[in-house]
Design a protein around this motif. Structure first.
Motif, PDB file in Angstrom:
ATOM      1  N   TYR A   1       0.838  -1.478  -0.003  1.00  0.00           N
ATOM      2  CA  TYR A   1      -0.065   0.013   0.025  1.00  0.00           C
ATOM      3  C   TYR A   1       0.875   1.533  -0.054  1.00  0.00           C
ATOM      4  CZ  TYR A   1      -3.589  -3.502   1.628  1.00  0.00           C
ATOM      5  OH  TYR A   1      -4.494  -4.421   1.531  1.00  0.00           O
ATOM      6  N   TRP A   2       2.101   1.121  -0.112  1.00  0.00           N
ATOM      7  CA  TRP A   2       2.975   2.449   0.416  1.00  0.00           C
ATOM      8  C   TRP A   2       3.794   2.433  -0.844  1.00  0.00           C
ATOM      9  CZ3 TRP A   2       2.575   5.143   4.973  1.00  0.00           C
ATOM     10  CH2 TRP A   2       1.768   4.743   5.912  1.00  0.00           C
ATOM     11  N   SER A   3       4.078   3.883  -1.243  1.00  0.00           N
ATOM     12  CA  SER A   3       4.906   4.280  -2.218  1.00  0.00           C
ATOM     13  C   SER A   3       6.298   4.151  -1.635  1.00  0.00           C
ATOM     14  CB  SER A   3       4.689   5.699  -2.710  1.00  0.00           C
ATOM     15  OG  SER A   3       5.008   6.537  -1.690  1.00  0.00           O
ATOM     16  N   GLU A   4       7.212   4.097  -2.661  1.00  0.00           N
ATOM     17  CA  GLU A   4       8.699   3.876  -2.175  1.00  0.00           C
ATOM     18  C   GLU A   4       9.241   4.987  -1.096  1.00  0.00           C
ATOM     19  OE1 GLU A   4      13.286   3.831  -3.751  1.00  0.00           O
ATOM     20  OE2 GLU A   4      11.508   3.589  -5.405  1.00  0.00           O
ATOM     21  N   ALA A   5       8.876   6.340  -1.187  1.00  0.00           N
ATOM     22  CA  ALA A   5       9.170   7.340  -0.432  1.00  0.00           C
ATOM     23  C   ALA A   5       8.461   7.062   0.833  1.00  0.00           C
ATOM     24  CB  ALA A   5       8.741   8.615  -1.000  1.00  0.00           C
ATOM     25  N   GLY A   6       6.957   6.549   0.726  1.00  0.00           N
ATOM     26  CA  GLY A   6       6.209   6.511   1.854  1.00  0.00           C
ATOM     27  C   GLY A   6       6.681   5.120   2.879  1.00  0.00           C
ATOM     28  N   TRP A   7       7.091   4.348   2.253  1.00  0.00           N
ATOM     29  CA  TRP A   7       7.574   3.232   2.896  1.00  0.00           C
ATOM     30  C   TRP A   7       8.953   3.568   3.655  1.00  0.00           C
ATOM     31  CZ3 TRP A   7       5.514  -0.937   4.757  1.00  0.00           C
ATOM     32  CH2 TRP A   7       6.264  -1.708   5.408  1.00  0.00           C
ATOM     33  N   GLU A   8       9.652   4.326   3.006  1.00  0.00           N
ATOM     34  CA  GLU A   8      11.014   4.954   3.669  1.00  0.00           C
ATOM     35  C   GLU A   8      10.846   5.864   4.890  1.00  0.00           C
ATOM     36  OE1 GLU A   8      14.327   4.331   3.311  1.00  0.00           O
ATOM     37  OE2 GLU A   8      13.623   2.344   1.795  1.00  0.00           O
ATOM     38  N   TRP A   9       9.858   6.613   4.702  1.00  0.00           N
ATOM     39  CA  TRP A   9       9.166   7.484   5.788  1.00  0.00           C
ATOM     40  C   TRP A   9       8.794   6.597   6.780  1.00  0.00           C
ATOM     41  CZ3 TRP A   9       4.196   7.587   7.634  1.00  0.00           C
ATOM     42  CH2 TRP A   9       3.913   8.528   8.788  1.00  0.00           C
ATOM     43  N   LEU A  10       7.894   5.414   6.626  1.00  0.00           N
ATOM     44  CA  LEU A  10       7.167   4.642   7.518  1.00  0.00           C
ATOM     45  C   LEU A  10       8.214   3.926   8.486  1.00  0.00           C
ATOM     46  CD1 LEU A  10       4.791   3.867   8.689  1.00  0.00           C
ATOM     47  CD2 LEU A  10       4.701   1.877   7.119  1.00  0.00           C
ATOM     48  N   ARG A  11       9.362   3.361   7.855  1.00  0.00           N
ATOM     49  CA  ARG A  11      10.502   2.946   8.461  1.00  0.00           C
ATOM     50  C   ARG A  11      10.999   3.529   9.418  1.00  0.00           C
ATOM     51  NH1 ARG A  11      14.447   0.305   4.062  1.00  0.00           N
ATOM     52  NH2 ARG A  11      15.289  -0.369   5.972  1.00  0.00           N
ATOM     53  N   ARG A  12      10.984   4.830   9.472  1.00  0.00           N
ATOM     54  CA  ARG A  12      11.469   5.848  10.284  1.00  0.00           C
ATOM     55  C   ARG A  12      10.753   6.032  11.616  1.00  0.00           C
ATOM     56  NH1 ARG A  12      13.063   8.338   5.325  1.00  0.00           N
ATOM     57  NH2 ARG A  12      11.514  10.015   5.701  1.00  0.00           N
ATOM     58  N   GLN A  13       9.418   5.671  11.602  1.00  0.00           N
ATOM     59  CA  GLN A  13       8.562   5.857  12.349  1.00  0.00           C
ATOM     60  C   GLN A  13       8.539   4.874  13.686  1.00  0.00           C
ATOM     61  OE1 GLN A  13       7.578   9.181  12.057  1.00  0.00           O
ATOM     62  NE2 GLN A  13       8.911   8.947  10.464  1.00  0.00           N
ATOM     63  N   SER A  14       7.862   5.159  14.701  1.00  0.00           N
ATOM     64  CA  SER A  14       7.296   4.076  15.654  1.00  0.00           C
ATOM     65  C   SER A  14       6.082   3.722  15.227  1.00  0.00           C
ATOM     66  CB  SER A  14       7.498   4.906  17.064  1.00  0.00           C
ATOM     67  OG  SER A  14       6.868   3.744  17.989  1.00  0.00           O
ATOM     68  N   VAL A  15       5.872   2.919  14.401  1.00  0.00           N
ATOM     69  CA  VAL A  15       4.527   2.346  13.778  1.00  0.00           C
ATOM     70  C   VAL A  15       3.372   2.182  14.882  1.00  0.00           C
ATOM     71  CG1 VAL A  15       3.506   0.621  12.388  1.00  0.00           C
ATOM     72  CG2 VAL A  15       5.859   1.325  11.908  1.00  0.00           C
ATOM     73  N   GLY A  16       3.786   1.676  16.111  1.00  0.00           N
ATOM     74  CA  GLY A  16       2.788   1.397  17.145  1.00  0.00           C
ATOM     75  C   GLY A  16       2.118   2.782  17.473  1.00  0.00           C
ATOM     76  N   ARG A  17       2.658   3.928  17.139  1.00  0.00           N
ATOM     77  CA  ARG A  17       2.156   5.281  17.730  1.00  0.00           C
ATOM     78  C   ARG A  17       1.245   5.814  16.742  1.00  0.00           C
ATOM     79  NH1 ARG A  17       6.817   8.362  20.625  1.00  0.00           N
ATOM     80  NH2 ARG A  17       4.959  10.017  20.831  1.00  0.00           N
ATOM     81  N   LEU A  18       1.194   5.250  15.426  1.00  0.00           N
ATOM     82  CA  LEU A  18       0.503   5.413  14.409  1.00  0.00           C
ATOM     83  C   LEU A  18      -0.687   5.105  14.051  1.00  0.00           C
ATOM     84  CD1 LEU A  18       3.323   5.554  11.567  1.00  0.00           C
ATOM     85  CD2 LEU A  18       2.487   7.571  12.914  1.00  0.00           C
ATOM     86  N   PRO A  19      -1.826   5.721  13.604  1.00  0.00           N
ATOM     87  CA  PRO A  19      -1.851   7.170  13.317  1.00  0.00           C
ATOM     88  C   PRO A  19      -1.936   8.120  14.374  1.00  0.00           C
ATOM     89  CG  PRO A  19      -4.016   6.254  12.919  1.00  0.00           C
ATOM     90  CD  PRO A  19      -3.216   5.271  13.331  1.00  0.00           C
ATOM     91  N   ARG A  20      -1.704   9.341  14.144  1.00  0.00           N
ATOM     92  CA  ARG A  20      -1.822  10.240  15.320  1.00  0.00           C
ATOM     93  C   ARG A  20      -3.067  11.103  15.095  1.00  0.00           C
ATOM     94  NH1 ARG A  20       3.275  11.143  13.019  1.00  0.00           N
ATOM     95  NH2 ARG A  20       4.990  10.437  14.191  1.00  0.00           N
ATOM     96  N   LEU A  21      -3.818  10.919  16.461  1.00  0.00           N
ATOM     97  CA  LEU A  21      -5.144  11.661  16.106  1.00  0.00           C
ATOM     98  C   LEU A  21      -5.335  13.018  16.746  1.00  0.00           C
ATOM     99  CD1 LEU A  21      -7.295   8.521  17.205  1.00  0.00           C
ATOM    100  CD2 LEU A  21      -6.744   9.345  15.063  1.00  0.00           C
TER     101      LEU A  21
END
Length: 613
Positions: free
Chosen positions: A434-454
């Motif tokens: 579901y993720w573009s290359e740039a989006g996946w790179e951004w996601l890898r730098r995040q703490s996925v368990g804290r997403l999405p931010r509400l």
């Protein structure tokens, strides 16, 4: 047992069904044979069935109030209604109506507060008629004659009592009218609606009954619809009666949470669609196809046939082909074919529900003027807007012609927090597809368990905000969709007339969540501010990500513009809660934010037609 007040339902029994009542002298209803749902878009039927705690084969409980409360406690459910209908197949049918949090409300009038009442002898006459009619139904004699525009039972006892209604209506309509419009008693208003239907001059009472179909009480609406439906059928063969017949109220009530509203409206629309009026068909396409489709899937053929017939007429089938389609296939397959046909030839504003249960409206191919002309910008600058708005004015020029060559479906509402949560729960943050290359790179730098931010603006029916452009893009792919181009978004908002705002050229704070607001509103809270195709909240509430990187417009006409291939900031459209009115203009472009940015004022919606490479 589930009940509809008998006084409000006497005439309804003539429609070859009986809505169960709780009166002690009535026979115990047979066990449940069918449980069917309606109003479901994003809510799954599985948790509803669990909350019901009744199944096919059970006896209908004496009270369904606790059942309704359990249903309304489920996530995403705003209201629930249960109606038990008896007994064409020797079994009871239970219909479960759901109004989801994101569904729009039907605007009923306020409940009247007057003390006016019908005389006691009239109320006793209605009681006697209801009893006589119930006995006739039990004997299997529910037939009627409606050739005069009102119902006359085949049963001699019931018919004699109806003749007294006719006599009363012929000599005194002023009191029933006053009761219908002003009485605080829903029971008296319901009986008044029934009596008014017996008026000798049908044309004189059409508006009274149409107004009563906006009554807040379902029983009053039931009787008014029944009477008006019979007049509508009568009007088909009597010149002058059908010229200004109020069909819109029947169209609106096809989406009601009340089963009687839906059923009676569908029955009335059989006659109203017989002449295949293009304007009526257009209104049905724009608001009622999902409701008709779910009703046509009901397992009781007697209740499913009317919505199926209406759908098929709107789809262009001949009467002969309609009968063939009805008889040749299981209902589910036949309804699916009708939906496919309707979606293959959509009209502007046609409503559909996509595979994820999200409502979308159709935008046809066309042209419009994109951006803002110098004279309008000069007038706007003279209002002394905030500095950030003045800075952004520069990239609204020049005004230029845009041609959209392919139609597309766009979400009717901004993506809600509930809809976005479905993406999260399906594993969307862990699926690379579901993720573009740039989006996946951004996601890898995040703490996925804290997403999405509400952002502290929780509310399942409010826009999903604080999602980045990357997250919005991934959600869109999960939906089998994409973010709209800026041109597609602006065309959906302002239309071929290139309006300044979705609703017109003059700002109206009552039509959008912008000036003076302190936070997000549930999507669809400003239906009168919808765009030319019925897209809601395209001015205010949440600003919306679009596909394009920012660039400067050119003056030459363009075809299907998509913006530059690269850039630093993405365009956002539509203004947001609490923002100045100028940001609610459809041409407004906000361009401060890179795709990894998220904030409490940015949401999005998606389109479902792919761009041709």
């Amino acid at each position: 047992m589930m009940s509809v007040t008998l006084r409000a339902g006497g005439a309804a029994l003539l429609a070859l069904l009986a809505v169960l009542t709780s009166q002690p002298d009535r026979t115990q209803a047979p066990p449940i044979g069918i449980i069917d749902f309606y109003g479901l878009r994003t809510v799954s039927p599985q948790p509803l069935r669990q909350a019901l705690r009744i199944r096919e084969g059970d006896v209908v409980p004496d009270s369904l109030d606790e059942t309704r409360a359990r249903l309304e406690a489920l996530p995403g459910v705003n209201q629930a209604r249960l109606t038990a209908v008896c007994c064409e197949t020797g079994k009871t049918i239970v219909y479960v109506g759901i109004k989801e949090n994101s569904a729009s409300f039907i605007p009923f009038r306020p409940a009247p507060q007057g003390a006016v009442r019908l005389p006691d002898e009239v109320m006793k006459l209605e009681d006697s008629f209801s009893d006589a009619l119930w006995k006739a139904v039990q004997r299997g004699d529910a037939g009627e004659d409606d050739s005069r525009g009102h119902s006359l039972s085949h049963d001699p006892e019931a018919r004699a009592l109806q003749e007294r209604f006719i006599e009363y209506a012929g000599r005194n309509l002023d009191l029933p009218r006053a009761v219908l419009h002003d009485s605080s008693s829903a029971v008296h208003r319901a009986v008044a609606a029934q009596i008014i239907g017996y008026a000798p001059n049908k044309r004189d009472v059409v508006n009274d009954l149409a107004d009563a179909m906006r009554d807040p009480d379902a029983g009053v609406r039931n009787n008014a619809m029944r009477a008006l439906a019979l007049i509508a059928r009568f009007a088909q063969s009597h010149a002058g009666l059908d010229a200004d017949f109020p069909s819109q109220v029947f169209v609106d009530l096809l989406s009601s949470i009340e089963w009687t509203d839906r059923n009676k409206s569908a029955m009335a629309l059989i006659g109203l669609t017989e002449k295949r009026d293009p304007e009526l068909f257009l209104r049905l396409r724009r608001s009622s196809i999902p409701s008709l489709a779910e009703m046509a899937r009901w397992r009781n053929p007697g209740h499913a046939y009317a919505p199926f017939l209406i759908m098929a007429r709107v789809a262009g089938l001949s009467e002969e082909d309609i009968q063939t389609a009805w008889n040749a296939s299981p209902h589910e397959l036949a309804v699916g074919r009708l939906l496919a046909k309707l979606e293959s030839q959509p009209v502007a504003g046609q409503l559909r529900v996509d595979a994820k249960g999200i409502e979308q409206v159709w935008i046809p191919a066309g042209s419009f003027s994109m951006g803002t002309d110098p004279a309008t910008l000069a007038r706007l600058k003279a209002t002394n807007p905030p500095a950030f708005v003045q800075r952004e004015f520069a990239l609204e020029e020049p005004l230029h012609e845009v041609r959209i060559t392919r139609g597309y479906w766009i979400d009717k509402y901004e993506v809600t927090q509930k809809a976005f949560q479905a993406f999260v729960e399906s594993g969307g943050y862990h699926d690379r597809a579901y993720w573009s290359e740039a989006g996946w790179e951004w996601l890898r730098r995040q703490s996925v368990g804290r997403l999405p931010r509400l952002c502290g603006m929780n509310g399942s029916d409010k826009p999903a905000v604080c999602v980045t452009w990357f997250e919005a893009e991934a959600y869109a792919r999960w939906r089998g969709a994409r973010l709209p181009t800026e041109a597609e978004w602006e065309y959906a908002a302002r239309g071929p007339k290139s309006l300044l705002y979705p609703w017109g050229n003059d700002f109206d704070a009552g039509l959008c969540n912008v000036v003076g607001s302190s936070g997000l509103a549930p999507v669809g809270s400003y239906p009168a501010g919808a765009s030319w195709v019925g897209a809601n909240d395209m001015a205010g509430n949440a600003m919306e990500w679009v596909q394009d990187w920012l660039d400067q417009y050119g003056a030459e006409p363009v075809v299907d513009p998509r913006g530059p291939l690269t850039g630093k900031v993405k365009v956002e459209k539509g203004g947001w809660w609490g923002a100045p009115a100028l940001t609610a203009r459809s041409a407004y472009r906000h361009f401060e934010d890179p795709p990894e940015y998220g904030d409490h004022h940015i949401g999005f919606r998606v389109v479902s037609s792919p761009i041709t490479p």
